[in-house]
Scaffold this active site. Structure first.
Site, PDB file in Angstrom:
ATOM      1  N   CYS A   1      50.589   3.976  14.256  1.00  0.00           N
ATOM      2  CA  CYS A   1      51.964   4.366  13.908  1.00  0.00           C
ATOM      3  C   CYS A   1      52.190   5.866  14.099  1.00  0.00           C
ATOM      4  CB  CYS A   1      52.299   3.969  12.475  1.00  0.00           C
ATOM      5  SG  CYS A   1      51.309   4.830  11.249  1.00  0.00           S
TER       6      CYS A   1
ATOM      7  N   CYS B   1      49.629   1.939   5.073  1.00  0.00           N
ATOM      8  CA  CYS B   1      50.088   3.239   4.569  1.00  0.00           C
ATOM      9  C   CYS B   1      49.316   3.602   3.299  1.00  0.00           C
ATOM     10  CB  CYS B   1      51.587   3.218   4.289  1.00  0.00           C
ATOM     11  SG  CYS B   1      52.560   2.398   5.565  1.00  0.00           S
TER      12      CYS B   1
HETATM   13 FE1  FES Z   1      51.945   3.981   9.366  1.00  0.00          FE
HETATM   14 FE2  FES Z   1      53.411   4.022   7.204  1.00  0.00          FE
HETATM   15  S1  FES Z   1      53.904   3.092   9.111  1.00  0.00           S
HETATM   16  S2  FES Z   1      51.560   5.072   7.539  1.00  0.00           S
END
Ligand code: FES
Length: 122
Positions: free
Chosen positions: A33, A102
């Protein structure tokens, strides 16, 4: 998508910022991400007296950073190392399945900051 606790923690996060004379600093990221979390710890007599973070990432990354720093303040280094991403998620009641990573980032950031602190002790 997010429950009220997550939204509250994201919109009013605690412990945002940098500790200039931090005893331990840990920076971790998630390659998929692209989010990055940096954790600063102040440690006195083996106890975490202050914790701050800078997170460049999604709402869940900011919410979990906030909760994680709150959870480890006042704890010993050993106690903080036992903190898992599940403890962080529990404080928020829940996270969407695709946002669990996360909370893992928050756990890893704490461990990285403690590693850095221990490295300096040697
Ligand atoms: Fe990767 Fe939140 S989407 S840390």
């Amino acid at each position: 998508m997010y429950n009220e606790k997550v939204i509250k923690e994201f919109t009013c996060p605690k412990n945002v910022g940098e500790i200039q004379d931090a005893d331990g600093v840990g920076k971790v990221g998630n390659a998929k991400c692209g989010d990055i979390m940096k954790m600063y710890l102040k440690i006195e007599g083996g106890k975490i007296t202050d914790a701050k973070f800078q997170t460049f990432g999604c709402a869940a990354a900011i919410a979990t950073s906030s909760v994680a720093t709150e959870l480890i303040k006042g704890k010993t280094v050993e106690e903080a190392l036992k903190l898992t991403n599940k403890d962080v998620v529990n404080m928020l009641d829940e996270l969407p399945a695709q946002k669990i990573h996360c909370s893992v980032l928050a756990e890893e950031a704490i461990k990285a900051a403690i590693d850095n602190y221990r490295g300096k002790q040697k």
